[in-house]
Design an enzyme around this catalytic site. Structure first.
Site, short mmCIF file in Angstrom:
data_model
loop_
_atom_site.label_atom_id
_atom_site.label_comp_id
_atom_site.label_asym_id
_atom_site.label_seq_id
_atom_site.Cartn_x
_atom_site.Cartn_y
_atom_site.Cartn_z
N GLY A 56 0.92 -1.41 0.29
CA GLY A 56 -0.17 0.09 -0.03
C GLY A 56 0.90 1.20 -0.03
N HIS A 57 1.86 1.17 1.17
CA HIS A 57 3.45 2.24 0.99
C HIS A 57 3.21 2.57 0.09
CE1 HIS A 57 2.70 1.44 5.31
NE2 HIS A 57 1.82 2.36 5.44
N GLN A 104 -0.26 11.43 17.94
CA GLN A 104 -1.58 10.76 17.06
C GLN A 104 -2.30 9.67 17.84
OE1 GLN A 104 0.20 10.08 13.57
NE2 GLN A 104 -1.06 8.90 13.22
N GLN A 154 -9.27 10.29 7.88
CA GLN A 154 -7.63 11.43 7.53
C GLN A 154 -7.87 12.12 6.56
OE1 GLN A 154 -3.99 9.73 9.20
NE2 GLN A 154 -3.53 9.61 7.13
N ARG A 209 -1.10 -2.44 10.48
CA ARG A 209 -1.54 -3.55 11.75
C ARG A 209 -1.42 -4.52 11.49
NH1 ARG A 209 -2.70 0.52 15.36
NH2 ARG A 209 -2.61 2.42 14.89
O1 PAF Z 1 -1.81 7.59 7.89
C1 PAF Z 1 -0.41 7.40 8.86
O2 PAF Z 1 -0.07 6.31 8.66
C2 PAF Z 1 -0.27 8.60 9.67
O3 PAF Z 1 -1.12 9.44 10.04
C3 PAF Z 1 0.95 9.63 8.87
C4 PAF Z 1 0.22 10.04 7.41
C5 PAF Z 1 2.10 9.56 8.34
C6 PAF Z 1 0.65 10.36 10.05
O4 PAF Z 1 2.17 10.51 11.03
#
Ligand code: PAF
Length: 279
Positions: free
Chosen positions: A36-37, A61, A153, A187
């Site tokens: 995904g990344h 966060q 987000q 996760r």
């Molecule tokens: O989506 C994420 O992995 C995080 O919320 C982010 C945008 C990198 C901010 O820490």
């Protein structure tokens, strides 16, 4: 590929690229990278000259300290993965580098933080706003890339971009799934074998739900999704919401014109998963 740990080094590289007239794309991540990344980085490479990836598990966060402690961290694997796909620059800072002093800023995301993740994870989006705005200030990217699994987000970040007047194009990229349908997430590696095997039931349910829109009211469909997911003994829904895909206003009637998206949060044992599907 360059790997830097300080803002000073990063800014110096960015300035050099800017002098050469290059455009900069940023993919902010918390590491434990998966396909995904990598899809975000590939998209970034298509549209900008330089792809910068930040890897930083942002403490501000996490509203649950246990969640922060167990969040997977695999920096060596991440760097070698990024190298294979042609990432140009990795920013791997320490907490002190990002937050030399406590960030006391309080964002006001209004309605957006009162629903779904915002309502269940107090302070979470404020922390996202803090870290993403710091990264934007350091990197000054032309574009920044985010995955649609974290649907809310993206709305929060777009809102922050407006509030703080950033001239940055926010690019949302589609969810990448395993063959089983499970949405890729860092996760997922924390799931035990039984929960791992049963987690694909979440997306299987969302896909079936998409075909039931014509036959049920909004509330009945939400209840149907909850019951279906909860009928699996390894899963427990925390919420099911159907929202407008831009404003995130809760949909009450199918006749509302806007595009609609079903968003869910589900507990698979100790691990909390989120997913969504556009209707
Ligand atoms: O989506 C994420 O992995 C995080 O919320 C982010 C945008 C990198 C901010 O820490």
């Amino acid at each position: 590929m360059k790997v830097v740990t300080t803002k000073k080094e990063l800014i110096s590289w960015i300035n050099d690229f800017r002098k050469e007239g290059k455009t900069i794309g940023l993919v902010p991540t918390m590491g434990a990278l998966h396909e995904g990344h990598l899809s975000l980085v590939k998209e970034c490479k298509k549209n900008t000259d330089i792809a910068v990836v930040s890897i930083f598990v942002n403490p501000t966060q996490f509203n649950d300290p246990e969640d922060l402690k167990r969040y997977p961290r695999t920096p060596e694997k991440d760097t070698s993965l990024l190298d294979t796909i042609g990432c140009d620059l990795i920013f791997l800072p320490t907490v002190e580098e990002v937050y030399p002093e406590k960030d006391t800023r309080k964002f006001n995301f209004g309605y957006l933080e009162t629903i779904m993740e915002g309502a269940r994870r107090p302070g979470h989006f404020n922390g996202v706003g803090q870290v993403v705005s710091r990264l934007f200030d350091i990197v000054s990217p032309d574009k920044a890339y985010f995955g649609m699994k974290d649907f809310q987000q993206i709305a929060i970040i777009k809102n922050m971009v407006k509030q703080l007047n950033y001239k940055i194009d926010i690019v949302s990229c589609p969810i990448i799934r395993e063959e089983s349908g499970l949405a890729l997430s860092s996760r997922n590696t924390l799931l035990d074998e039984d929960h791992r095997k049963n987690a694909p039931h979440i997306y299987a349910t969302l896909k079936k739900a998409r075909n039931l829109v014509a036959r049920m009211s909004v509330n009945d469909l939400k209840k149907w999704i909850t019951d279906q997911i909860d009928s699996n003994p390894y899963l427990k829904t925390e919420y099911v919401e159907i929202v407008d895909d831009t404003t995130l206003q809760l949909i009450e009637d199918w006749r509302e014109k806007n595009n609609k998206v079903v968003c869910v949060a589900v507990h698979a044992g100790k691990i909390r998963l989120i997913d969504n599907i556009i209707l």
